[in-house]
Design a protein around this motif. Structure first.
Motif, PDB file in Angstrom:
ATOM      1  N   THR A  66       0.919  -1.746   0.144  1.00 44.15           N
ATOM      2  CA  THR A  66      -0.296   0.150   0.232  1.00 44.15           C
ATOM      3  C   THR A  66       0.812   0.981  -0.465  1.00 44.15           C
ATOM      4  N   THR A  67       2.326   0.902   0.521  1.00 45.15           N
ATOM      5  CA  THR A  67       2.839   2.254   0.821  1.00 45.15           C
ATOM      6  C   THR A  67       4.045   2.558  -0.429  1.00 45.15           C
ATOM      7  N   SER A  68       4.003   1.275  -1.196  1.00 47.41           N
ATOM      8  CA  SER A  68       5.505   1.169  -2.330  1.00 47.41           C
ATOM      9  C   SER A  68       4.905   2.371  -3.460  1.00 47.41           C
ATOM     10  N   GLY A  69       5.021   3.759  -3.661  1.00 47.49           N
ATOM     11  CA  GLY A  69       5.614   4.548  -4.797  1.00 47.49           C
ATOM     12  C   GLY A  69       5.335   5.583  -4.241  1.00 47.49           C
ATOM     13  N   ARG A  70       4.463   6.172  -3.209  1.00 53.17           N
ATOM     14  CA  ARG A  70       3.734   6.625  -2.131  1.00 53.17           C
ATOM     15  C   ARG A  70       4.866   7.938  -2.842  1.00 53.17           C
ATOM     16  N   LEU A  71       4.161   9.477  -2.222  1.00 55.59           N
ATOM     17  CA  LEU A  71       5.664  10.089  -2.097  1.00 55.59           C
ATOM     18  C   LEU A  71       5.801  10.561  -0.893  1.00 55.59           C
ATOM     19  N   ALA A  72       7.172  10.659  -0.754  1.00 54.41           N
ATOM     20  CA  ALA A  72       7.085  10.189   1.157  1.00 54.41           C
ATOM     21  C   ALA A  72       8.149  11.632   0.749  1.00 54.41           C
ATOM     22  N   SER A  73       8.604  12.199   2.113  1.00 54.97           N
ATOM     23  CA  SER A  73       9.420  12.978   1.987  1.00 54.97           C
ATOM     24  C   SER A  73      10.143  13.716   3.603  1.00 54.97           C
ATOM     25  N   ALA A  74      11.199  14.264   3.241  1.00 53.77           N
ATOM     26  CA  ALA A  74      12.622  13.870   3.949  1.00 53.77           C
ATOM     27  C   ALA A  74      13.794  14.854   4.169  1.00 53.77           C
ATOM     28  N   SER A  75      14.047  15.449   5.047  1.00 51.11           N
ATOM     29  CA  SER A  75      14.336  16.881   5.052  1.00 51.11           C
ATOM     30  C   SER A  75      16.279  16.196   6.099  1.00 51.11           C
ATOM     31  N   GLY A  76      17.039  16.775   5.117  1.00 52.08           N
ATOM     32  CA  GLY A  76      18.484  16.504   6.213  1.00 52.08           C
ATOM     33  C   GLY A  76      19.473  17.752   5.012  1.00 52.08           C
ATOM     34  N   GLU A  77      20.968  16.841   5.184  1.00 59.68           N
ATOM     35  CA  GLU A  77      21.874  17.253   4.360  1.00 59.68           C
ATOM     36  C   GLU A  77      22.756  15.470   3.278  1.00 59.68           C
ATOM     37  N   TYR A  78      22.662  16.415   2.494  1.00 60.51           N
ATOM     38  CA  TYR A  78      23.440  15.660   1.317  1.00 60.51           C
ATOM     39  C   TYR A  78      24.782  14.698   2.032  1.00 60.51           C
ATOM     40  N   ALA A  79      24.817  13.737   1.795  1.00 55.86           N
ATOM     41  CA  ALA A  79      26.758  13.044   2.226  1.00 55.86           C
ATOM     42  C   ALA A  79      26.535  12.120   1.172  1.00 55.86           C
ATOM     43  N   ASP A  80      26.844  10.993   1.589  1.00 59.32           N
ATOM     44  CA  ASP A  80      27.996   9.881   0.404  1.00 59.32           C
ATOM     45  C   ASP A  80      27.689   9.807  -1.157  1.00 59.32           C
ATOM     46  N   GLN A  81      27.742   9.817  -2.019  1.00 66.33           N
ATOM     47  CA  GLN A  81      27.309  10.155  -3.959  1.00 66.33           C
ATOM     48  C   GLN A  81      28.100   8.396  -4.429  1.00 66.33           C
ATOM     49  N   LEU A  82      27.085   7.714  -4.622  1.00 61.80           N
ATOM     50  CA  LEU A  82      27.129   6.287  -6.120  1.00 61.80           C
ATOM     51  C   LEU A  82      26.348   6.174  -6.506  1.00 61.80           C
ATOM     52  N   LEU A  83      27.401   5.543  -7.817  1.00 59.89           N
ATOM     53  CA  LEU A  83      26.254   5.274  -9.149  1.00 59.89           C
ATOM     54  C   LEU A  83      26.069   4.013  -8.988  1.00 59.89           C
ATOM     55  N   VAL A  84      24.921   3.353  -9.487  1.00 55.21           N
ATOM     56  CA  VAL A  84      24.182   2.870  -9.703  1.00 55.21           C
ATOM     57  C   VAL A  84      23.784   1.879 -11.035  1.00 55.21           C
ATOM     58  N   PRO A  85      24.522   1.418 -11.854  1.00 55.26           N
ATOM     59  CA  PRO A  85      25.618   1.193 -13.525  1.00 55.26           C
ATOM     60  C   PRO A  85      23.948   0.022 -13.978  1.00 55.26           C
ATOM     61  N   ASP A  86      24.245   0.099 -14.700  1.00 55.58           N
ATOM     62  CA  ASP A  86      23.194  -1.011 -15.948  1.00 55.58           C
ATOM     63  C   ASP A  86      22.168  -1.130 -15.622  1.00 55.58           C
ATOM     64  N   ARG A  87      21.444   0.009 -15.220  1.00 51.09           N
ATOM     65  CA  ARG A  87      20.347   0.176 -15.390  1.00 51.09           C
ATOM     66  C   ARG A  87      19.546   0.749 -15.929  1.00 51.09           C
ATOM     67  N   GLN A  88      18.417   0.622 -16.558  1.00 54.32           N
ATOM     68  CA  GLN A  88      17.338   0.518 -18.046  1.00 54.32           C
ATOM     69  C   GLN A  88      16.138   1.559 -18.446  1.00 54.32           C
ATOM     70  N   LEU A  89      16.196   2.379 -18.934  1.00 56.23           N
ATOM     71  CA  LEU A  89      15.216   3.454 -19.594  1.00 56.23           C
ATOM     72  C   LEU A  89      14.792   3.348 -20.014  1.00 56.23           C
ATOM     73  N   ASP A  90      13.684   3.444 -20.607  1.00 55.16           N
ATOM     74  CA  ASP A  90      13.101   3.744 -21.876  1.00 55.16           C
ATOM     75  C   ASP A  90      13.783   2.703 -23.495  1.00 55.16           C
ATOM     76  N   GLY A  91      14.406   1.922 -23.130  1.00 58.10           N
ATOM     77  CA  GLY A  91      14.956   0.914 -23.768  1.00 58.10           C
ATOM     78  C   GLY A  91      16.602   1.190 -23.526  1.00 58.10           C
ATOM     79  N   ARG A  92      17.322   2.669 -23.171  1.00 59.86           N
ATOM     80  CA  ARG A  92      18.000   2.372 -23.027  1.00 59.86           C
ATOM     81  C   ARG A  92      19.051   2.205 -21.904  1.00 59.86           C
ATOM     82  N   SER A  93      20.264   1.567 -22.130  1.00 53.29           N
ATOM     83  CA  SER A  93      21.067   1.478 -20.735  1.00 53.29           C
ATOM     84  C   SER A  93      22.308   2.725 -20.437  1.00 53.29           C
ATOM     85  N   GLY A  94      21.907   2.549 -18.679  1.00 53.29           N
ATOM     86  CA  GLY A  94      22.156   4.335 -18.505  1.00 53.29           C
ATOM     87  C   GLY A  94      22.903   3.578 -16.907  1.00 53.29           C
TER      88      GLY A  94
END
Length: 284
Positions: A66-94
């Protein structure tokens, strides 16, 4: 005529049918209920209004159907950044650009800020905003290593992530994590939004129609059991009627083996030959 139903053989048949029919009925009803639950979940997900206001992150946890896909809000500060490879979107790889947001509670939530085409390259990923931010995104359940199209962490370069979830991030960051992640629906810096994924095992997917097929199979089993019982019963009744009417063929006598000839009992025994006795000579 129907006394044969009380014989041990028919007692076994009747007990088996009496137990098998309720079991098949229960299993068929249970599979039908599973199908109806999936249909109801699909309708509920389709009826959710896209303009439904966002709710605080902690009020929507843990993530379920019931909660999957619902809009959620959170406040704070951004920290570490990572990349998630091999993800498809609109038939393209990225690849996804994922940044950890340290919330006011002290825990961090992974935030997919968007998608970029091509191979994962830190130089292409824009830096996250600095300072305090408020993030709104679609709530998603943590992925597992067995998710189709997602590989494990082994062999990935530093700064890349294969599975989005607390289990895969716990050894990479020194702070607590929420067992969920957000995907921003209006990203900036040229990133493309990543649509929310539907929860697994919901909706009118292949598994839903498998449940419907299993329902039909269990009810077919019931019909087959009743048909076989009636067929055996009718054959038994017809056999008894034929026996009462004398229509059954009489059993043929089995041929007996010929006895071996024996010597006649009237045969007389041959007389023993006379024995000569020596007579003494007369005395002179």
């Amino acid at each position: 005529m129907h006394r044969f139903l009380l014989t041990p053989r028919w007692w076994g048949i009747n007990v088996f049918v009496a137990l098998a029919v309720p079991v098949c009925l229960f299993m068929g009803t249970w599979q039908l209920g599973r199908f109806e639950d999936r249909v109801a979940t699909h309708r509920e997900a389709a009826s959710q209004h896209p303009d439904r206001p966002a709710e605080p992150l902690e009020s929507l946890l843990p993530v379920d159907k019931t909660t999957s896909g619902r809009l959620a809000s959170a406040s704070g500060e951004y920290a570490d950044q990572l990349l998630v490879p091999d993800r498809q979107l609109d038939g393209r790889s990225g690849f996804y650009v994922l940044t950890l947001l340290k919330t006011d509670s002290g825990k961090a939530v992974p935030v997919v800020r968007g998608w970029l085409p091509g191979r994962a390259d830190p130089a292409k990923a824009p830096a996250a905003p600095t300072g305090r931010v408020e993030v709104t995104g679609a709530l998603q359940a943590s992925e597992s290593a067995t998710t189709k199209g997602v590989h494990a962490e082994g062999g990935l370069p530093a700064g890349q992530l294969g599975v989005i979830g607390a289990a895969s991030l716990v050894n990479l960051v020194p702070y607590g994590l929420y067992d969920a992640w957000l995907t921003v629906q209006s990203p900036a810096d040229g990133l493309k939004p990543v649509p929310a994924q539907a929860p697994s095992n919901t909706g009118l997917d292949l598994k839903a129609f498998q449940n419907l097929g299993y329902t039909g199979e269990w009810f077919v089993f019931i019909g087959f059991l009743l048909f076989m019982w009636f067929r055996l019963y009718r054959r038994e009744v017809e056999t008894l009627r034929d026996a009462e009417a004398g229509l059954l063929p009489e059993p043929q006598p089995q041929p007996q083996e010929a006895a071996e000839p024996t010597a006649p009992a009237s045969a007389a025994a041959a007389p023993a030959p006379p024995t000569a006795s020596a007579s003494a000579p007369p005395a002179e």
